[in-house]
Design a protein around this motif. Structure first.
Motif, short mmCIF file in Angstrom:
data_model
loop_
_atom_site.label_atom_id
_atom_site.label_comp_id
_atom_site.label_asym_id
_atom_site.label_seq_id
_atom_site.Cartn_x
_atom_site.Cartn_y
_atom_site.Cartn_z
N ILE A 118 42.41 77.56 25.81
CA ILE A 118 41.43 76.58 26.29
C ILE A 118 42.09 75.29 26.74
O ILE A 118 41.45 74.47 27.42
CB ILE A 118 40.37 76.27 25.21
N ARG A 119 43.35 75.07 26.41
CA ARG A 119 44.03 73.82 26.76
C ARG A 119 44.62 73.80 28.17
O ARG A 119 45.11 72.77 28.61
CB ARG A 119 45.16 73.55 25.75
N HIS A 120 44.60 74.94 28.87
CA HIS A 120 45.26 74.97 30.17
C HIS A 120 44.51 75.91 31.12
O HIS A 120 43.98 76.94 30.70
CB HIS A 120 46.72 75.41 30.02
N GLU A 121 44.48 75.54 32.41
CA GLU A 121 43.68 76.30 33.37
C GLU A 121 44.34 77.59 33.83
O GLU A 121 43.66 78.51 34.30
CB GLU A 121 43.39 75.43 34.60
N HIS A 122 45.66 77.71 33.72
CA HIS A 122 46.36 78.90 34.17
C HIS A 122 46.77 79.79 32.99
O HIS A 122 46.82 79.34 31.85
CB HIS A 122 47.63 78.53 34.96
N LYS A 266 34.45 77.18 33.57
CA LYS A 266 35.80 76.72 33.29
C LYS A 266 35.88 76.31 31.82
O LYS A 266 34.87 76.22 31.12
CB LYS A 266 36.20 75.56 34.21
N VAL A 267 37.10 76.05 31.37
CA VAL A 267 37.32 75.63 29.99
C VAL A 267 37.83 74.19 29.99
O VAL A 267 38.42 73.73 30.96
CB VAL A 267 38.32 76.54 29.26
N PHE A 268 37.55 73.49 28.89
CA PHE A 268 38.05 72.13 28.69
C PHE A 268 38.96 72.13 27.47
O PHE A 268 38.71 72.85 26.49
CB PHE A 268 36.89 71.16 28.50
N SER A 269 39.98 71.31 27.52
CA SER A 269 41.04 71.35 26.50
C SER A 269 40.55 71.28 25.06
O SER A 269 41.12 71.89 24.18
CB SER A 269 42.03 70.20 26.73
N PHE A 270 39.49 70.50 24.82
CA PHE A 270 39.09 70.27 23.44
C PHE A 270 37.66 70.73 23.15
O PHE A 270 36.98 70.16 22.30
CB PHE A 270 39.25 68.79 23.09
#
Length: 426
Positions: A118-122, A266-270
């Motif tokens: 979840i901390r990174h888009e790739h 999409k995901v968000f880091s936290f």
């Protein structure tokens, strides 16, 4: 019952779980190193050598790992080593690749080749060495502690994002599922297809461009443009329009091309849940605390929501205002003073080397912007050594703090508060 196991020279005696008098209760398994406790085990009391029943029956002499091209061979001996797969120390029974001189924990032979966190888009790929690293040590992109370039980690070659194996595989960061690059590409394309429908394509240079689209956020067809649009703002992100963009010929609706092509999810880091793109209603952004009526990414399972600018912040940011990397943190216990505007915030991005801090409002400011007060592009400026009597905003005419960021035009000597460019007097 006895077992002749390849890891030990003597026959191993089987101890039932119910036997509370054997020596195994007071020692560790020589395979996984966890306490034997009351589990069934095989053991040699002469050598104080014990294996869980499950370890004795499943620990193979040779393993083919997803993360390495050669097989690993079990080395059954008491030996101290640093695992080349994860960078942590071990003390017993490693697996070894004799061709590449790699030594790893038995559980590290089953590491996934690629993971999505979840901390990174790739996708992150496991690597044993960071070949392109300029130094022997670098900060882990998750915990920000030292990470050795000569030990295994999970790495994104696109962004040079790197994290300890034990950080990237934490249960609050990775859900335990694996994905390869083809699956990830198909998922991204499916997300794009779900928010736009291409009506007409044209050739622009060597590329095919969607000239007309239908977008989920608007009832009319949107037309592609590569020219300027004066005094217009994007209905997605709220930033003044710059080319290329899409617009509606029937009403005053504009979208940057990048905003029109956003993924549905999409995901968000936290945040632990997937966020979904929305285009309706006014909402407070949980990162910057600003109310917005543009596009947002919201969680369908809780009240968490972000505006487009905050949702686009990567876990690790390289900003022109600072020489070191900045790392996102969220809901910190104490407030930090923003170096861009002086505000006190708990959410933002911080440098681990010198504690430089930016809140989300400043970290997401565009480096250039347009305003009706000046015909030229305005440049985001980070410091001002002008005469104190000249420190005024040309739009609101209030004084400016020389240590706070502002927008300027060197040709016209114009200076404007960021809030006046985008907020109070847009």
């Amino acid at each position: 019952m006895e077992l002749h196991h390849f890891t030990h020279t003597h026959p191993l005696t089987f101890f039932e779980r119910q036997n509370r008098d054997n020596d195994a209760e007071n020692t560790n398994c020589s395979g996984c190193l966890d306490p034997i406790l009351e589990e069934s085990s095989y053991g040699c009391t002469q050598c104080n050598y014990f294996l869980h029943k499950k370890c004795a029956e499943v620990l193979p002499p040779v393993i083919q790992s997803q993360t390495h091209e050669h097989p690993f061979t079990l080395l059954c001996k008491q030996i101290s080593f640093c695992c080349d797969a994860c960078g942590k120390d071990g003390s017993h029974s490693p697996y070894v690749c004799f061709s590449c001189n790699l030594t790893v924990h038995d559980h590290c032979t089953s590491l996934s080749r690629t993971i999505r966190i979840i901390r990174h888009e790739h996708l992150l790929r496991h690597t044993y060495f960071l070949h392109e690293s300029e130094s022997e040590w670098r900060p882990c992109s998750i915990c920000h502690q030292d990470l050795s370039a000569d030990r295994g980690c999970y790495h994104c070659p696109t962004c040079d994002y790197a994290a300890h194996v034990h950080c990237a595989t934490r249960s609050d960061i990775w859900d335990g599922t694996t994905r390869d690059e083809e699956d990830d590409m198909e998922s991204s394309e499916a997300g794009l297809d779900s928010i736009i429908r291409i009506v007409k394509e044209i050739k622009l240079g060597e590329d095919m461009i969607a000239a007309e689209i239908e977008h989920f956020s608007h009832e009319h067809t949107l037309i592609f443009s590569n020219e300027g649009a004066d005094n217009k703002c994007c209905d997605g992100c709220g930033i003044p329009i710059s080319s290329p963009f899409y617009s509606c010929e029937e009403c005053d609706f504009f979208l940057h091309k990048t905003c029109a092509e956003l993924p549905r999810n999409k995901v968000f880091s936290f945040h632990q849940h997937t966020l979904t793109l929305h285009s309706d209603g006014v909402f407070p952004c949980r990162a910057c605390s600003i109310d917005s009526n543009g596009f947002s990414y919201r969680c369908e399972r809780c009240s968490f929501g972000l505006d487009l600018r905050c949702s686009s912040i990567p876990d690790t940011l390289i900003h022109q205002a600072h020489r070191h990397n900045l790392f996102v943190f969220f809901k910190d216990d104490r407030e930090h003073k923003c170096n861009g505007c002086g505000a006190l915030e708990k959410n933002g991005l911080q440098c681990c080397e010198c504690w430089y801090f930016l809140d989300f409002k400043c970290a997401t400011l565009p480096l250039t912007a347009m305003h009706s007060y000046d015909e030229h592009p305005l440049k985001l400026t980070f410091e001002d050594d002008s005469d104190p009597d000249q420190l005024y905003c040309d739009v609101c005419e209030d004084k400016r703090n020389p240590y706070h960021w502002f927008y300027s035009c060197n040709d016209c000597s114009v200076t404007i508060h960021p809030k006046c460019v985008f907020g109070k007097y847009p």
